[in-house]
Design an enzyme around this catalytic site. Structure first.
Site, PDB file in Angstrom:
ATOM      1  N   ARG A 149       5.359  -1.791  15.845  1.00  0.00           N
ATOM      2  CA  ARG A 149       5.421  -2.691  14.687  1.00  0.00           C
ATOM      3  C   ARG A 149       4.781  -4.045  14.983  1.00  0.00           C
ATOM      4  O   ARG A 149       4.438  -4.791  14.076  1.00  0.00           O
ATOM      5  CB  ARG A 149       6.877  -2.850  14.223  1.00  0.00           C
ATOM      6  CG  ARG A 149       7.036  -3.799  13.055  1.00  0.00           C
ATOM      7  CD  ARG A 149       8.342  -3.644  12.274  1.00  0.00           C
ATOM      8  NE  ARG A 149       9.488  -3.247  13.044  1.00  0.00           N
ATOM      9  CZ  ARG A 149      10.174  -4.026  13.891  1.00  0.00           C
ATOM     10  NH1 ARG A 149       9.819  -5.278  14.081  1.00  0.00           N
ATOM     11  NH2 ARG A 149      11.212  -3.547  14.527  1.00  0.00           N
ATOM     12  N   TYR A 208      -5.898  -8.114 -10.168  1.00  0.00           N
ATOM     13  CA  TYR A 208      -5.410  -6.739 -10.118  1.00  0.00           C
ATOM     14  C   TYR A 208      -4.001  -6.696 -10.730  1.00  0.00           C
ATOM     15  O   TYR A 208      -3.198  -7.611 -10.500  1.00  0.00           O
ATOM     16  CB  TYR A 208      -5.393  -6.294  -8.657  1.00  0.00           C
ATOM     17  CG  TYR A 208      -4.781  -4.949  -8.427  1.00  0.00           C
ATOM     18  CD1 TYR A 208      -5.378  -3.801  -8.918  1.00  0.00           C
ATOM     19  CD2 TYR A 208      -3.600  -4.818  -7.718  1.00  0.00           C
ATOM     20  CE1 TYR A 208      -4.812  -2.563  -8.714  1.00  0.00           C
ATOM     21  CE2 TYR A 208      -3.026  -3.574  -7.501  1.00  0.00           C
ATOM     22  CZ  TYR A 208      -3.638  -2.457  -7.996  1.00  0.00           C
ATOM     23  OH  TYR A 208      -3.078  -1.228  -7.791  1.00  0.00           O
ATOM     24  N   ASP A 225      -9.411 -12.625  -3.304  1.00  0.00           N
ATOM     25  CA  ASP A 225      -9.354 -11.166  -3.197  1.00  0.00           C
ATOM     26  C   ASP A 225     -10.789 -10.671  -3.319  1.00  0.00           C
ATOM     27  O   ASP A 225     -11.397 -10.739  -4.393  1.00  0.00           O
ATOM     28  CB  ASP A 225      -8.456 -10.592  -4.299  1.00  0.00           C
ATOM     29  CG  ASP A 225      -8.243  -9.086  -4.138  1.00  0.00           C
ATOM     30  OD1 ASP A 225      -9.180  -8.405  -3.666  1.00  0.00           O
ATOM     31  OD2 ASP A 225      -7.169  -8.589  -4.524  1.00  0.00           O
ATOM     32  N   LYS A 237      -9.857   0.667  -0.927  1.00  0.00           N
ATOM     33  CA  LYS A 237     -10.978   0.848  -1.842  1.00  0.00           C
ATOM     34  C   LYS A 237     -12.270   1.032  -1.049  1.00  0.00           C
ATOM     35  O   LYS A 237     -12.467   2.050  -0.421  1.00  0.00           O
ATOM     36  CB  LYS A 237     -11.026  -0.332  -2.824  1.00  0.00           C
ATOM     37  CG  LYS A 237      -9.648  -0.705  -3.418  1.00  0.00           C
ATOM     38  CD  LYS A 237      -9.040   0.355  -4.286  1.00  0.00           C
ATOM     39  CE  LYS A 237      -7.583   0.100  -4.683  1.00  0.00           C
ATOM     40  NZ  LYS A 237      -7.251  -1.197  -5.237  1.00  0.00           N
TER      41      LYS A 237
HETATM   42  C1  LIG Z   1      -6.057  -1.954  -5.408  1.00  0.00           C
HETATM   43  C2  LIG Z   1      -6.131  -3.422  -5.368  1.00  0.00           C
HETATM   44  C3  LIG Z   1      -5.114  -4.176  -4.750  1.00  0.00           C
HETATM   45  C4  LIG Z   1      -3.881  -3.550  -4.172  1.00  0.00           C
HETATM   46  O1  LIG Z   1      -4.187  -2.781  -3.050  1.00  0.00           O
HETATM   47  P1  LIG Z   1      -3.307  -1.505  -2.579  1.00  0.00           P
HETATM   48  O2  LIG Z   1      -4.028  -1.091  -1.349  1.00  0.00           O
HETATM   49  O3  LIG Z   1      -3.327  -0.517  -3.688  1.00  0.00           O
HETATM   50  O4  LIG Z   1      -1.938  -2.019  -2.308  1.00  0.00           O
HETATM   51  C5  LIG Z   1      -5.288  -5.553  -4.699  1.00  0.00           C
HETATM   52  N1  LIG Z   1      -6.371  -6.155  -5.230  1.00  0.00           N
HETATM   53  C6  LIG Z   1      -7.350  -5.457  -5.828  1.00  0.00           C
HETATM   54  C7  LIG Z   1      -8.527  -6.181  -6.405  1.00  0.00           C
HETATM   55  C8  LIG Z   1      -7.264  -4.083  -5.932  1.00  0.00           C
HETATM   56  O5  LIG Z   1      -8.236  -3.376  -6.545  1.00  0.00           O
END
Ligand SMILES: *Cc1c(COP(=O)(O)O)cnc(C)c1O
Length: 365
Positions: free
Chosen positions: A60, A114, A176, A201
């Site tokens: 962890r 998001y 982000d 992604k």
């Molecule tokens: C999918 C997404 C998230 C969240 O990510 P997870 O891996 O699904 O927790 C945050 N920001 C953006 C822009 C996203 O597309």
């Protein structure tokens, strides 16, 4: 070296010395030591956020395979450090907890974000309090207890962009960068302090791994490691392996998919079934568009394109934000953020452009 080269080699610098080609996957949950005096002092250093490297005591606290991915992503983003988490939302949660722990519970954020990020901030689930702002007005909303400014660019799902350079404030700015990836945009070079990715992604790129990562300076990275150790949101080592592998093809995937997306966007502009096409100025593999007819019918009609939430995979994905990625955002807030009920969001993959167009054209007709 150039980004294409670093994407292939970062995090792997020592492999030849080790006589290895593929990155080793270390699945250890614990790390033996006969020197418990030494372990006690190392554990204290870990608890204060130091990256122990080598043997991290317990799974962890850190992991050597995950650390390779962190080094590589920090390199690509031009950041001092990176800290990886089990998901993008775990990464965002850690950022919020890190500032809240210092009494900075107020966040200024720019919509759209998001859907779940919007929900996490708006609901105050982690004890933070948000003021929604336009990118231009961020400064007007800052208070003594403001811990972060949060923006997404290009934003999910409208692909609207924020001039990151223009957000010139004394509070840390978190971008982000999930949609742009370091291939198209490196927010730290533009003056941001913290870069967040849903690694699920584009970084992973094949729709088979969940992950999140924050690139930042070492001071904030220490705070994030402290939070991660105490709350347990670390990335799994197998995911670390897959994400590092994903990085090596990231530039070529983004470049190729972006070319296809630009061509599809051009054709969608003149399709009678489409009333508006959204494309970010920086380009990239995302295309959003408003349909004239029923968006649900388009989702039901695609055959090659995958009708699914998420993005950034090798296959093309399409989804209806009003039903899926942004369903959790209240209808008024959704509309206020420019997300129409007829909006579809498409993440273009690596298929041939003509095959994709044939499928979209029949689905829209
Ligand atoms: C999918 C997404 C998230 C969240 O990510 P997870 O891996 O699904 O927790 C945050 N920001 C953006 C822009 C996203 O597309």
């Amino acid at each position: 070296m150039e980004l294409n080269t670093r994407a292939v080699h970062a995090g792997r610098e020592d492999l030849t010395e080790l006589g290895l080609h593929a990155v080793p996957i270390d699945l250890s949950t614990t790390y033996p030591s006969r020197d418990s005096h030494e372990e006690a002092s190392r554990l204290e250093r870990a608890a204060s956020g130091e990256d122990l490297g080598g043997s991290p005591i317990y799974g962890r606290v850190g992991n050597p395979t995950v650390a390779r991915f962190e080094r590589a992503l920090a390199d690509l983003e031009g950041a001092e450090s990176a800290v990886a988490f089990a998901t993008g939302m775990a990464a965002l949660s850690a950022c919020l907890l890190a500032v809240a722990a210092q009494g900075k519970r107020h966040i200024v954020a720019v919509r759209p974000l998001y859907g779940t990020s919007d929900h996490l901030l708006g609901s105050g689930l982690l004890g933070t309090d948000v003021t929604w702002s336009t990118a231009e007005d961020v400064k007007l909303h800052l208070r003594d207890e403001t811990g972060l400014v949060i923006v997404e660019s290009p934003a999910n799902p409208t692909l609207s962009e924020v001039d990151i350079r223009a957000i010139d404030v004394d509070v840390p700015v978190l971008v982000d960068n999930t949609f742009a990836t370091p291939v198209l945009q490196r927010p730290i070079e533009l003056g941001a302090n913290i870069v967040l990715h849903s690694a699920t992604k584009y970084l992973g790129g094949h729709g088979d791994v969940l992950g999140g990562v924050v690139a930042c300076d070492e001071e904030f990275a220490r705070r994030l490691r402290t939070i991660r150790m105490a709350t347990g949101g670390i990335l799994h080592p197998l995911a670390g392996y897959l994400l590092l592998r994903g990085l090596s093809t990231l530039p070529i995937r983004i470049t190729r998919a972006a070319e296809t997306a630009a061509e599809l966007a051009r054709r969608l502009e003149s399709h009678p079934g489409v009333s508006k096409v959204y494309r970010p100025e920086i380009g990239g593999p995302m295309v959003s568009f408003d349909v004239v007819g029923d968006p649900h019918a388009v989702i039901a009609a695609v055959r090659l394109v995958t009708p699914a939430v998420s993005l950034g995979s090798v296959d093309t994905l399409i989804q209806h934000p009003g039903s899926l990625s942004h369903h959790i955002v209240a209808e008024d807030d959704r509309r206020g953020a420019g997300i129409s009920d007829r909006l579809l969001r498409m993440s273009v993959g690596l298929e041939d452009v003509e095959d994709l167009w044939a499928d979209l054209d029949q689905a829209l007709s």
